[in-house]
Write a protein that holds these residues in place. Sequence first.
Motif, PDB file in Angstrom:
ATOM      1  N   GLU A  71      30.709 -39.167 -22.628  1.00 24.61           N
ATOM      2  CA  GLU A  71      29.629 -40.156 -22.596  1.00 24.61           C
ATOM      3  C   GLU A  71      29.023 -40.347 -23.989  1.00 24.61           C
ATOM      4  N   ASN A  75      29.177 -43.818 -26.102  1.00 19.90           N
ATOM      5  CA  ASN A  75      27.946 -44.438 -26.587  1.00 19.90           C
ATOM      6  C   ASN A  75      27.991 -44.646 -28.097  1.00 19.90           C
ATOM      7  N   GLU A  76      28.505 -43.673 -28.831  1.00 20.97           N
ATOM      8  CA  GLU A  76      28.631 -43.821 -30.277  1.00 20.97           C
ATOM      9  C   GLU A  76      29.600 -44.955 -30.619  1.00 20.97           C
ATOM     10  N   TYR A  77      30.716 -45.005 -29.909  1.00 18.38           N
ATOM     11  CA  TYR A  77      31.704 -46.065 -30.148  1.00 18.38           C
ATOM     12  C   TYR A  77      31.123 -47.437 -29.851  1.00 18.38           C
ATOM     13  N   ASN A  78      30.440 -47.564 -28.699  1.00 17.61           N
ATOM     14  CA  ASN A  78      29.861 -48.837 -28.301  1.00 17.61           C
ATOM     15  C   ASN A  78      28.739 -49.289 -29.231  1.00 17.61           C
ATOM     16  N   ASN A  79      28.005 -48.345 -29.796  1.00 19.52           N
ATOM     17  CA  ASN A  79      26.915 -48.692 -30.712  1.00 19.52           C
ATOM     18  C   ASN A  79      27.422 -49.131 -32.083  1.00 19.52           C
ATOM     19  N   LYS A  80      28.640 -48.729 -32.436  1.00 21.34           N
ATOM     20  CA  LYS A  80      29.214 -49.110 -33.727  1.00 21.34           C
ATOM     21  C   LYS A  80      29.864 -50.498 -33.661  1.00 21.34           C
ATOM     22  N   ASN A  81      30.270 -50.896 -32.483  1.00 19.02           N
ATOM     23  CA  ASN A  81      30.969 -52.191 -32.328  1.00 19.02           C
ATOM     24  C   ASN A  81      30.059 -53.273 -31.842  1.00 19.02           C
TER      25      ASN A  81
END
Length: 81
Positions: A71, A75-81
């Motif tokens: 999770e 979240n980190e991936y989604n916040n960077k894109n």
Amino acid sequence: MDNQSKMNAKQALNNMKMEIANELGYNYNSETNKIESNAPQGTLEGAAKNVLAGEEVGGLATRKLVEMGEEILLNEYNNKN
């Protein structure tokens, strides 16, 4: 990681094990840091069931920790894109 952070992490992990043990109907002995079944302690049956209880709690704790890590990574991936 400093010593206080390590102590906090260890306490959080012990709390998680205690919560999972309680959910599954087992006891968490904080003095020995072991999971105990409800079988009579000090007997062969009790020892065998304690091992099984520890495996069950450990497996569920591992799954929960992996889910938490996934999770966080998502979240980190989604916040960077």
